[in-house]
Design an enzyme around this catalytic site. Structure first.
Site, short mmCIF file in Angstrom:
data_model
loop_
_atom_site.label_atom_id
_atom_site.label_comp_id
_atom_site.label_asym_id
_atom_site.label_seq_id
_atom_site.Cartn_x
_atom_site.Cartn_y
_atom_site.Cartn_z
N ASP A 89 -10.64 3.25 4.59
CA ASP A 89 -10.97 1.83 4.45
C ASP A 89 -12.48 1.62 4.45
O ASP A 89 -12.95 0.54 4.10
CB ASP A 89 -10.36 1.04 5.63
CG ASP A 89 -9.22 0.15 5.18
OD1 ASP A 89 -9.09 -0.07 3.96
OD2 ASP A 89 -8.47 -0.33 6.05
N LYS A 133 0.85 -1.21 0.00
CA LYS A 133 0.00 0.00 0.00
C LYS A 133 0.88 1.25 0.00
O LYS A 133 0.61 2.23 -0.70
CB LYS A 133 -0.93 -0.01 1.22
CG LYS A 133 -2.08 -1.01 1.06
CD LYS A 133 -2.83 -1.29 2.35
CE LYS A 133 -3.80 -2.46 2.15
NZ LYS A 133 -4.46 -2.89 3.38
N GLN A 181 -4.26 -1.66 9.71
CA GLN A 181 -4.22 -2.97 9.06
C GLN A 181 -4.85 -4.04 9.97
O GLN A 181 -4.46 -4.21 11.11
CB GLN A 181 -2.76 -3.34 8.72
CG GLN A 181 -2.63 -4.62 7.93
CD GLN A 181 -3.28 -4.55 6.55
OE1 GLN A 181 -3.16 -3.55 5.83
NE2 GLN A 181 -4.00 -5.59 6.17
#
Ligand code: NDP
Length: 295
Positions: A124, A57, A101
């Site tokens: 997200d 990412k 994460q």
């Protein structure tokens, strides 16, 4: 009956198009004198797969002109420490998006951490408010989870008419199955959501014009589960042993690709289908967050 060979959807190409467009948006912001968009990644513990995801990412951010700020906490970090970091990042004007994460290690309460992220920085799309808005008629989330958004973008790029279509989603996770089902409903598809307690999966799948598989079961969807001409989006990423492969193993999806490509109208391969779209949509969400912050 003539064998139909599905169109193989090139997720890498579609993802590159999204990433190129993100880079253009970043350049436009710079040209307008606005600050460089920034994404903060929070990695807790040392799960090897999570490390790989975070580093890819960050690499993708750099390629698109987005600054990334990497934060790593030990697996022993407390709930207060993780939430404290998130709150600092909420207040940091250089950070437009915050990515924690998942999964978090040990006893850490994922929901409370996600709840701590400011919804304006929730790139997200997992904040309960954004998910709640996704589920409500007439409300719009600020951000949509990346993998589900990638699935819908693939369908749009293919020109699939979702309105009135029968869509079947295999899986109901918070990350993929449920949000992709909600997105399909918002697009006026008739959606059936299946899970581990569903009966007669083959029969239900055979009704699908659009079939999305997100179960994490290697090659579960067989050729005779698929209606001829259906569009099949395979989200699954599963590693299986393969002594003939140089690595001794290889990645497969939740769909038996070789069987289903003989029946479907279009199919995403694994790897190279949905996977690349996930990061592209994260970059897209991050640049949008920056645009909103500096509007
Ligand atoms: P989860 O394990 O969180 O959810 C799996 C879902 O599938 C659950 O709803 C479960 O049902 C259902 N399920 C499991 N087994 C069966 C079965 N035999 N029949 C019917 N339903 C079943 O997985 P995720 O949603 O996180 O991920 C799904 C897959 O997608 C994985 O392979 C993952 O690696 C991949 N993935 C890929 C991404 C990408 O970028 N390409 C991103 C995220 C995930 P129940 O709710 O009843 O337990």
């Amino acid at each position: 009956m003539a064998t139909q060979i599905a169109q193989i959807i090139d997720g890498k190409l579609l993802a590159q198009q999204v990433r190129d467009e993100v880079a253009v948006q970043v350049e436009k912001m710079k040209a307008a004198g606005k600050p460089q968009p920034g994404l903060a990644t929070v990695l807790v513990g040392d799960n090897p797969a999570s490390k790989v995801y975070v580093s890819s990412k960050q690499k993708a951010c750099a390629q698109a002109g987005i600054e990334s700020f990497g934060f790593t906490l030990p697996a022993s970090a407390t709930q207060t420490e993780v939430e404290g970091l998130v709150k600092e990042l909420n207040a940091d004007p250089r950070v437009n998006g915050i990515l924690v994460q998942l999964p978090l290690p040990g006893e850490l309460d994922e929901e409370r951490v996600l709840n701590a992220i400011s919804i304006e920085k929730d790139v997200d799309g997992f904040h309960p408010l954004n998910i709640g808005r996704l589920a409500q008629k007439g409300r719009d989330p600020l951000f949509v989870p990346c993998t589900p958004a990638g699935c819908i973008l693939i369908l749009d790029k293919l020109g699939v008419k979702l309105e009135g279509a029968n869509a079947v989603v295999l899986g109901r996770s918070n990350i993929v199955g449920m949000p992709v089902a909600l997105l399909l409903v918002r697009r006026n598809a008739t959606v059936t959501i299946c899970h581990s307690k569903s009966r007669d999966l083959p029969g239900i799948c055979r009704q699908a014009d659009v079939l999305i598989a997100a179960v994490g079961r290697p090659e579960m969807v067989r050729g005779d589960w698929v209606k001829p001409g259906a569009v099949v989006i395979d989200v699954g990423v599963n590693r299986i042993d393969d002594p003939e492969h140089p690595k001794g193993s290889r990645l497969v999806g939740d769909v038996n690709y070789n069987e289903v490509k003989e029946v479907a109208g279009a199919i995403t391969p694994v790897p190279g289908g949905v996977g690349p779209m996930t990061i592209a949509m994260l970059l897209n969400n991050t640049v949008r967050a920056a645009q909103m912050a500096h509007a």
